[in-house]
Each structure stands twice: as C-alpha cells, then as structure tokens.
Design a protein around this motif. Structure first.
Motif, PDB file in Angstrom:
ATOM      1  N   ARG A 182       0.841  -1.204   0.000  1.00 33.68           N
ATOM      2  CA  ARG A 182       0.000   0.000   0.000  1.00 33.68           C
ATOM      3  C   ARG A 182       0.877   1.256   0.000  1.00 33.68           C
ATOM      4  NH1 ARG A 182      -5.219   1.754   0.819  1.00 33.68           N
ATOM      5  NH2 ARG A 182      -5.482   3.508   2.234  1.00 33.68           N
ATOM      6  N   LEU A 183       0.545   2.181  -0.901  1.00 34.87           N
ATOM      7  CA  LEU A 183       1.269   3.455  -1.025  1.00 34.87           C
ATOM      8  C   LEU A 183       0.341   4.596  -0.609  1.00 34.87           C
ATOM      9  CD1 LEU A 183       3.552   5.381  -2.128  1.00 34.87           C
ATOM     10  CD2 LEU A 183       2.511   5.122  -4.391  1.00 34.87           C
ATOM     11  N   GLY A 184       0.725   5.296   0.467  1.00 36.13           N
ATOM     12  CA  GLY A 184      -0.036   6.474   0.884  1.00 36.13           C
ATOM     13  C   GLY A 184       0.621   7.714   0.317  1.00 36.13           C
ATOM     14  N   ILE A 185      -0.182   8.662  -0.152  1.00 33.66           N
ATOM     15  CA  ILE A 185       0.376   9.890  -0.729  1.00 33.66           C
ATOM     16  C   ILE A 185      -0.249  11.098  -0.048  1.00 33.66           C
ATOM     17  CG2 ILE A 185       0.534  11.288  -2.832  1.00 33.66           C
ATOM     18  CD1 ILE A 185       0.688   8.652  -4.398  1.00 33.66           C
ATOM     19  N   LEU A 186       0.613  11.943   0.533  1.00 32.66           N
ATOM     20  CA  LEU A 186       0.129  13.164   1.181  1.00 32.66           C
ATOM     21  C   LEU A 186       0.347  14.328   0.225  1.00 32.66           C
ATOM     22  CD1 LEU A 186       1.566  12.674   4.797  1.00 32.66           C
ATOM     23  CD2 LEU A 186      -0.707  12.101   3.941  1.00 32.66           C
ATOM     24  N   GLY A 187      -0.749  14.913  -0.242  1.00 30.36           N
ATOM     25  CA  GLY A 187      -0.671  16.036  -1.179  1.00 30.36           C
ATOM     26  C   GLY A 187      -1.119  15.612  -2.567  1.00 30.36           C
ATOM     27  N   GLY A 188      -2.166  16.270  -3.060  1.00 35.27           N
ATOM     28  CA  GLY A 188      -2.725  15.902  -4.372  1.00 35.27           C
ATOM     29  C   GLY A 188      -2.368  16.887  -5.464  1.00 35.27           C
ATOM     30  N   GLY A 189      -1.116  17.352  -5.448  1.00 36.05           N
ATOM     31  CA  GLY A 189      -0.660  18.254  -6.511  1.00 36.05           C
ATOM     32  C   GLY A 189       0.115  17.480  -7.571  1.00 36.05           C
ATOM     33  N   GLU A 190       0.988  18.187  -8.270  1.00 35.67           N
ATOM     34  CA  GLU A 190       1.742  17.596  -9.391  1.00 35.67           C
ATOM     35  C   GLU A 190       2.547  16.363  -8.955  1.00 35.67           C
ATOM     36  OE1 GLU A 190       2.976  17.097 -13.241  1.00 35.67           O
ATOM     37  OE2 GLU A 190       1.541  18.625 -12.610  1.00 35.67           O
TER      38      GLU A 190
END
Length: 444
Positions: A3-11
């Motif tokens: 599972r990959l968590g990503i903080l921030g939905g920008g570029e």
C-alpha cells in the motif's frame, strides 16, 4: 499488495500515484486542502482512491510507504506518527528513481537551479539525447518515469525533496550556491539547511561527479569538513582552476578529463554574473555526458531563459519592464539588482521568510530611485529602506503597483519586479504574481 499512501494531491502527488498504480501498489491520495479539478480527473481516470479537505489517519497509517509532497513539513503530527510507526516517508524523487535506470543530473541550490536545469536540458536535447526534465520544474518526475523510458533525466531538486531521499543517487550532482533560505523549515539553523542541500551527494561514489561553486564560502567550508566520495568539478569567476570551469580573459575555460573548451562570454544568451556561473555548471554537466563542444557553444548562445526570471516584458515610453517574480529570496533579488545598469523602480514584498535586507543596501543606494512595496505587511521593507530612497510607496495589488511604477518611471529607467519574498499573501504562487505583472503592463 503493498500500500502506497500519498500526502498532497498536486503535481508530485498525482504523478507518484500514477507510477505507484502502474507498479502494482494499492494507492491512496490524501490532501488536507482542495485538489484541483484537473488532478481529480486524472485520479478518477486511473481509478485511484483519494480524499480532500482532510487526512483520514487510519487510511494512511496502514501504508507500507508514504510519499509526502515537498510543501508538507516534517513536524506535522501525521508525519511524526508515520515515522514513529516505522513507515518510510519519502519524496517523489526517491520513489520514482527506484523505477528507472536513466543517467541522472540532479541540480540543487538556493538560487539559479531552474535556469541551470533548463540550460542543461536544452544542451542535451540539442545534442540529440533522449532526455526528460522534471523535479521542482514542469511535469512530475514520477509521471515521466511511468510514461516514458528516457535515457537521461535533468532534475531540479529542492532541499525539501532531498530531505525525503534514502538511496537516490544522481550520476552528476550540481550545487549552484547556498544562502540562507527556508530557515523556518530548518529550526532557523543555517547548518541544517546546508546539510540538507549536501544530501544530493550522500549516495554518490567515486564514479560520480559533483559540480559546485568554488567561490561560495559556505560550500567550500562544508566540503573541507565533510568530504564526499564523488569527483569534484568546481566552477569559479574569481580564480583559475586546473579542473572545472573558470574565467580567463573574459572567456569561459572548461577543463574536464584533460579536455578543454573555450567559450566566449560576450555572446551568452543570459546576462549577469550569476548566469555566467549557471552556464558554467550546465556546460560542465553536458561535457561530462559527452555532448560535443560545438553543441555546447551554440546552446549557451541561443538559450531562452526561464520565465519569471529577469524576463524582459515590454518597453513603454523608453522604460524597460522586467519580471523577476521567481526571486522569492533576498539573494535572488541581489542578483537582479546587481545586473541593473539603469535607474531602477523596484517592486518588492510579499511573505517574508525571515529576510535580512541589509545585504541589498549598497545596491539599493546605487541603483534604486524608488521602491514600490507590494504585500500585506511591508513594515520590514519600510524600516530597511525608508531613509535610503527618495520615494517609497505602499500598494496592495499588482495593478496598483504597476500604475504607480508607470507614473514614476522616466525615459531610460527600468521597472523591476523582484519581490525577495514568497507570493502567498496576495497571489497563488510566483507564476501567478509574474503573470499578473505582465498582464497589468499590457493593460497600461
């Protein structure tokens, strides 16, 4: 499934999500603010789970690895919880590099990195190399790795991105300079920020190269006390060097592996002393990857500089308007004022990152005829320069600032937008600030 968590939905967040999905991760993107419509469309297209307006901790603390956008400080509680839980928190640069065998030229520094990155990319492209330019500039690096198979990458890398690397190793690293910047993120300790910049070389070995400004006392002192493994390629405009790039009789001499190129400086596309250095750094990198001398010479003569960086906009009534909105710190503005050769109406101000304006004093006395403040709080600028210039005007909108400049500027003057500050009080970002400046000039 990992599972990959990503903080921030920008570029960088959305680019990493695309690459993660492609590599078989279960991906979740979380943004505390609003995600732009164009990014939501991409996430929906790739069927990636996302949320905005909050971080649902349970959905992030169950990740195997988390990619954090560079704008999120390490001290926010969620990041601290991830670290405590032993979950790796990495930058996009780290995550994406695991999935490419390309030769990487990584460029960092307080100033000049965008210009150096664009110039290096331009030279490699003109040399017929298969190259992608990414990082702190243009498209997401992770997205490029997902969609292309470039042989070379030229990456502009910020200190925040370097803070999130573990194994990232550029074959060629460039450090343009180091001046106090972003100290609010480094506990106001300059040495923490210096150490962060030098992370670019931490995984390099003796087969790699480190190109750096030998005139920069901060860099040379750090190197003396903290030696690195890679081969050093210095550049200087103050002294002659056996290896690297230096000035001799107003020409650039570039010597690498006993091979010397001589380049005229009077035909350089970019003006100013700082751009001589950017040119030296990019040319050295190009030479190291085997670009022909003639190609390098041509490219440094026909290169178009970065937008919002000493960009000539228009002449109106024989006064030149210059957009240097990308100057978000004092040092960048120092370069801009230093390259002015006519009386200057200077537009300055914004969100101050702990600026010390004293270094600008000699240049302001010599070159600036009027100051136009543009920001919500201009008190520091007024305190610093109120007694130095004949005219200081406060404004709170770009159209107003440009109208005032138009009234003040006389034949042969320059109107310079070089804010020395971040833009977030009145604008979305420095591009928005620069574009509003250009728009306001066209509407005069």
């Amino acid at each position: 499934m990992k599972r990959l968590g990503i903080l921030g939905g920008g570029e960088s967040g959305v680019g990493t999500a695309i690459l993660g999905k492609q590599k078989g991760y279960d991906v979740f993107v979380s943004d505390k603010g609003k995600i732009k419509e164009k990014y939501i469309k991409v996430l929906e297209h790739f069927e990636i789970d996302w949320e905005e307006g909050q971080h649902t901790e349970a959905n992030i603390l169950n990740a195997d690895v988390v990619m954090k956008s560079p704008g999120i400080p390490d001290k926010v509680s969620l990041v601290k919880k991830l670290v405590e839980a032993g979950i790796p928190v990495v930058s996009e640069i780290e995550f994406a590099s695991k999935y490419t065998d390309a030769i990487i030229i990584g460029i960092t520094g307080s100033n000049g990195k965008t210009t150096t990155t664009m110039l290096a990319d331009h030279i490699l492209r003109q040399g017929g190399y298969d190259v992608g330019m990414a990082g702190n500039i243009g498209d997401s690096y992770a997205k490029m790795v997902a969609e292309n198979d470039f042989r070379y990458y030229v990456l502009e890398i910020s200190s925040f991105q370097l803070d999130g690397i573990v194994d990232f190793r550029p074959h060629i690293a460039i450090l343009t300079n180091i001046t106090p910047d972003h100290l609010d993120r480094y506990e106001y300790k300059f040495e923490n920020y210096i150490a962060s910049k030098f992370r670019i070389a931490m995984n390099q070995n003796e087969n790699d190269f480190f190109i750096y400004d030998a005139d920069d006392k901060v860099i040379t002192k750090w190197l003396k006390n903290n030696p690195i493994k890679s081969t050093l390629i210095p550049f200087s405009i103050e002294k002659e060097l056996g290896t690297g790039a230096y000035l001799k009789n107003d020409k650039i001499q570039l010597t690498i592996q006993n091979n010397t190129i001589t380049m005229q400086t009077d035909t350089l596309a970019l003006e100013g002393k700082h751009n001589l250095k950017n040119t030296m750094a990019a040319s050295a990198a190009a030479k190291l990857v085997g670009i022909r001398k003639e190609t390098i010479r041509q490219c440094i003569e026909n290169f178009q500089g970065a937008p919002h960086r000493l960009e000539k906009v228009l002449k109106i009534h024989h006064a030149q308007y210059i957009n240097d909105s990308k100057a978000t710190n004092v040092n960048a503005t120092y370069y801009a004022l230093d390259s002015m050769s006519t009386p200057t109406v200077w537009i300055v101000g914004g969100v101050d990152k702990g600026n010390d304006y004293k270094v600008l004093m000699p240049l302001v006395r010599e070159k600036v005829k009027a100051i136009i403040c543009l920001g919500e709080d201009n008190s520091k600028i007024k305190d610093a320069f109120g007694n130095v210039v004949d005219l200081l005007v406060e404004t709170y909108a770009m159209t107003e600032a440009v109208k005032v400049a138009y009234k003040i500027a006389e034949r042969g003057d320059t109107v310079l937008l070089s804010p020395a500050c971040a833009s977030f009080d009145l604008f979305e970002n420095y591009e928005d600030r620069g574009n509003q400046f250009k728009e306001a000039i066209k509407n005069l």
